[in-house]
Structure formats: C-alpha cells, structure tokens
Design a protein around this motif. Sequence first.
Motif, PDB file in Angstrom:
ATOM      1  N   LEU A 222       0.817  -1.211   0.000  1.00  0.00           N
ATOM      2  CA  LEU A 222       0.000   0.000   0.000  1.00  0.00           C
ATOM      3  C   LEU A 222       0.850   1.260   0.000  1.00  0.00           C
ATOM      4  O   LEU A 222       0.395   2.328  -0.413  1.00  0.00           O
ATOM      5  N   GLY A 223       2.084   1.127   0.480  1.00  0.00           N
ATOM      6  CA  GLY A 223       2.954   2.302   0.523  1.00  0.00           C
ATOM      7  C   GLY A 223       3.245   2.882  -0.842  1.00  0.00           C
ATOM      8  O   GLY A 223       3.581   4.072  -0.968  1.00  0.00           O
ATOM      9  N   VAL A 224       3.116   2.076  -1.867  1.00  0.00           N
ATOM     10  CA  VAL A 224       3.326   2.560  -3.234  1.00  0.00           C
ATOM     11  C   VAL A 224       2.330   3.667  -3.563  1.00  0.00           C
ATOM     12  O   VAL A 224       2.631   4.593  -4.329  1.00  0.00           O
ATOM     13  N   HIS A 225       1.145   3.590  -2.970  1.00  0.00           N
ATOM     14  CA  HIS A 225       0.111   4.593  -3.217  1.00  0.00           C
ATOM     15  C   HIS A 225      -0.017   5.597  -2.067  1.00  0.00           C
ATOM     16  O   HIS A 225      -0.412   6.741  -2.301  1.00  0.00           O
ATOM     17  N   ARG A 226       0.337   5.175  -0.851  1.00  0.00           N
ATOM     18  CA  ARG A 226       0.094   6.016   0.314  1.00  0.00           C
ATOM     19  C   ARG A 226       1.148   7.101   0.530  1.00  0.00           C
ATOM     20  O   ARG A 226       0.917   8.042   1.286  1.00  0.00           O
ATOM     21  N   TRP A 227       2.289   7.004  -0.117  1.00  0.00           N
ATOM     22  CA  TRP A 227       3.365   7.951   0.150  1.00  0.00           C
ATOM     23  C   TRP A 227       2.990   9.383  -0.221  1.00  0.00           C
ATOM     24  O   TRP A 227       3.566  10.352   0.314  1.00  0.00           O
ATOM     25  N   VAL A 228       2.018   9.556  -1.101  1.00  0.00           N
ATOM     26  CA  VAL A 228       1.688  10.907  -1.560  1.00  0.00           C
ATOM     27  C   VAL A 228       1.124  11.765  -0.425  1.00  0.00           C
ATOM     28  O   VAL A 228       1.350  12.982  -0.390  1.00  0.00           O
ATOM     29  N   VAL A 229       0.406  11.157   0.520  1.00  0.00           N
ATOM     30  CA  VAL A 229      -0.139  11.950   1.621  1.00  0.00           C
ATOM     31  C   VAL A 229       0.979  12.369   2.571  1.00  0.00           C
ATOM     32  O   VAL A 229       0.941  13.459   3.159  1.00  0.00           O
ATOM     33  N   GLU A 230       2.004  11.530   2.730  1.00  0.00           N
ATOM     34  CA  GLU A 230       3.169  11.922   3.524  1.00  0.00           C
ATOM     35  C   GLU A 230       3.889  13.081   2.853  1.00  0.00           C
ATOM     36  O   GLU A 230       4.388  13.991   3.527  1.00  0.00           O
ATOM     37  N   GLN A 231       3.951  13.048   1.540  1.00  0.00           N
ATOM     38  CA  GLN A 231       4.555  14.162   0.807  1.00  0.00           C
ATOM     39  C   GLN A 231       3.769  15.447   1.036  1.00  0.00           C
ATOM     40  O   GLN A 231       4.354  16.527   1.208  1.00  0.00           O
ATOM     41  N   SER A 232       2.447  15.340   1.069  1.00  0.00           N
ATOM     42  CA  SER A 232       1.614  16.518   1.274  1.00  0.00           C
ATOM     43  C   SER A 232       1.820  17.100   2.669  1.00  0.00           C
ATOM     44  O   SER A 232       1.852  18.329   2.844  1.00  0.00           O
ATOM     45  N   PHE A 233       1.973  16.236   3.682  1.00  0.00           N
ATOM     46  CA  PHE A 233       2.278  16.734   5.024  1.00  0.00           C
ATOM     47  C   PHE A 233       3.631  17.443   5.035  1.00  0.00           C
ATOM     48  O   PHE A 233       3.803  18.470   5.693  1.00  0.00           O
ATOM     49  N   ALA A 234       4.607  16.892   4.303  1.00  0.00           N
ATOM     50  CA  ALA A 234       5.913  17.526   4.219  1.00  0.00           C
ATOM     51  C   ALA A 234       5.814  18.901   3.564  1.00  0.00           C
ATOM     52  O   ALA A 234       6.487  19.855   3.988  1.00  0.00           O
ATOM     53  N   LEU A 235       4.962  19.027   2.542  1.00  0.00           N
ATOM     54  CA  LEU A 235       4.771  20.323   1.896  1.00  0.00           C
ATOM     55  C   LEU A 235       4.102  21.311   2.839  1.00  0.00           C
ATOM     56  O   LEU A 235       4.440  22.504   2.845  1.00  0.00           O
ATOM     57  N   LEU A 236       3.163  20.840   3.652  1.00  0.00           N
ATOM     58  CA  LEU A 236       2.538  21.724   4.644  1.00  0.00           C
ATOM     59  C   LEU A 236       3.550  22.175   5.678  1.00  0.00           C
ATOM     60  O   LEU A 236       3.519  23.333   6.131  1.00  0.00           O
ATOM     61  N   HIS A 237       4.449  21.286   6.064  1.00  0.00           N
ATOM     62  CA  HIS A 237       5.468  21.656   7.048  1.00  0.00           C
ATOM     63  C   HIS A 237       6.526  22.568   6.442  1.00  0.00           C
ATOM     64  O   HIS A 237       7.342  23.135   7.179  1.00  0.00           O
ATOM     65  N   TRP A 238       6.545  22.699   5.121  1.00  0.00           N
ATOM     66  CA  TRP A 238       7.438  23.666   4.505  1.00  0.00           C
ATOM     67  C   TRP A 238       7.037  25.080   4.893  1.00  0.00           C
ATOM     68  O   TRP A 238       7.877  25.980   4.909  1.00  0.00           O
ATOM     69  N   PHE A 239       5.748  25.266   5.232  1.00  0.00           N
ATOM     70  CA  PHE A 239       5.299  26.533   5.815  1.00  0.00           C
ATOM     71  C   PHE A 239       5.662  26.487   7.304  1.00  0.00           C
ATOM     72  O   PHE A 239       5.076  25.719   8.077  1.00  0.00           O
ATOM     73  N   ARG A 240       6.609  27.276   7.710  1.00  0.00           N
ATOM     74  CA  ARG A 240       7.157  27.151   9.065  1.00  0.00           C
ATOM     75  C   ARG A 240       6.109  27.386  10.150  1.00  0.00           C
ATOM     76  O   ARG A 240       6.222  26.859  11.251  1.00  0.00           O
ATOM     77  N   ARG A 241       5.094  28.169   9.849  1.00  0.00           N
ATOM     78  CA  ARG A 241       4.059  28.430  10.852  1.00  0.00           C
ATOM     79  C   ARG A 241       3.233  27.180  11.137  1.00  0.00           C
ATOM     80  O   ARG A 241       2.551  27.103  12.164  1.00  0.00           O
ATOM     81  N   LEU A 242       3.278  26.191  10.242  1.00  0.00           N
ATOM     82  CA  LEU A 242       2.501  24.972  10.419  1.00  0.00           C
ATOM     83  C   LEU A 242       3.320  23.842  11.029  1.00  0.00           C
ATOM     84  O   LEU A 242       2.782  22.771  11.298  1.00  0.00           O
ATOM     85  N   ARG A 243       4.617  24.046  11.242  1.00  0.00           N
ATOM     86  CA  ARG A 243       5.434  22.989  11.842  1.00  0.00           C
ATOM     87  C   ARG A 243       5.089  22.797  13.312  1.00  0.00           C
ATOM     88  O   ARG A 243       5.194  21.685  13.840  1.00  0.00           O
TER      89      ARG A 243
END
Length: 275
Positions: A222-243
């Motif tokens: 399932l990780g082949v498909h599920r990794w995209v949501v982890e990527q999205s969380f990483a993109l949200l954390h790129w906004f420092r106010r959301l870390r």
Amino acid sequence: MRRGEQLPWIVSDELWARIEPLLPVVRRRADHPGRRRLDDRKVLCGILFVLYTGIPWEFLPKELGFGSGMTCWRRLRDWNDAGVWQRLHESLLAELHAAGALDWSRAVIDGSHVRAMKGGPKTGPSPVDRARTGSKRHLITEAHGIPLAASLTGGNRNDVTQLMPLIEAVPPVRGRRGRPRRRPDRLYADRGYDHDKYRKQVRAVGIAPVIARRGAEHGSGLGVHRWVVEQSFALLHWFRRLRIRWEIRDDIHEAFLTLGCALICWRRLCRATGS
C-alpha cells in the motif's frame, strides 16, 4: 533563493486575480471614516510572510509595508470567518479538475501530530510525543497528493474518527461538463483505520476501501500509493508556521492550514498549466 526568483510571500497578479473577488467588501463609513484601511493585497503578503517564515505576529517588520501584525491577524481571522480560504481552495481544485490534473481513481488519508505550544481548543496529550500537548491534522488527498480536505483535532484523537468526516468534507469539484466530482473510486489508508464498521460506511458512499489489516506483515504494497499523503504533510510543514501550532485559537491555525492547502493547489496548477 535563486536570483530573479520572486519571494514566496509576494502575491502574484495571477494569484491575486483569484483571491480578490472572494474578499468581503468593507465599506468606509462616511460619518466616522477613521484611518484609511490598509490595502488588502499588502495585508495578504503580511499573512503569507508569517505563514512562510513562522515569525511571531508582533515581530512582523513594519518596514516591509505589510502593516502591523495585529492588522494581519485580524484580517486573517475575518477572511477565515467569511470562508475566503475554503472558497479559494475549492476554486483552485475546480481549475485543477478542468486542467485534468486531478486523479480520482484513488484517494489517500492519514493524520499527523503537531505540538501545540500554548494549548487551546482541539489539543490533547499526544501519544507519540510523551503526552505533551498537541494537535492532530487529518488530510485526504487525491492520487497525486493534491489536498482535497483537511481537519484539526486533539492530539489524542484516533485517526479513524476523522475518516468519514474527511470524506464528507471533500467539496463537490466542478470544472468539467457534467455533475461535480466528489468521491474517489478507492480510498487507501494504513492500519490505524482498520475497522470493519468504517469499511462498511466507506462502501456505503460508493468508495472501495483499501485499508491495511492489523497484525499483517509489513510490505503489503500500500505504501506505493500512500506515500503521496506523507509528501503533502511535508509540503505543509514547509510553511514554518505549520510545523508547530503556536495559535491558541483553533480557528486561526485552521485558517493557516486551509490557506496552506490552497497554496499547494496553486503550485500544482501553475505546474499543470505551465504558467
């Protein structure tokens, strides 16, 4: 930052053209006009400066011309109350759908903990951070990791409690001929969502659940498909106010969260259209 590259908190003409029509009109009183209202676009740049850098509101440099931190905070609150950020997110999803950039064949859901330094509503003892006060952000994305909906709960809430609320929070996405699209074909999730009760609820709304079973060996694929949501969380954390959650008020943190999702959609749209 590369030479010639625009600062991320400077609102481009293209993005402003999408945001300006969504802002509520504030009429100036003729009898007691008071101080002239600061330009909305400049204030929005101040809000984005705080979102990108994580700087406290009171330290927002006035020499940048974005207004005071309190002015930006009030405008963020008022625009959130008026539904500006949610409507911006929905309009960008519609543009992505029209450009053929949304893949509805599957969606992915997950949750992520964030420490809440000052407490407040929708916080709780985090089971993954030594019971320190925290919040949990829940996110559902389409197959490419584009955020469809997000929510905020206490850090001690189980992921599965937000399964159906997140599915229901996905807005009807227009942009193409026919009925608006709202439901993906399949939904991928990890073992935290392994409950037959919720599988039945997901099937009842026309979605095929693909959820890992507890006790099963790792390597389910399932990780082949599920990794995209982890990527999205990483993109949200790129906004420092959301870390880290610095806001006591949950609505202010949710405003930043929705705005962050909208900005991710905006970047994907620019990439999809080559603009």
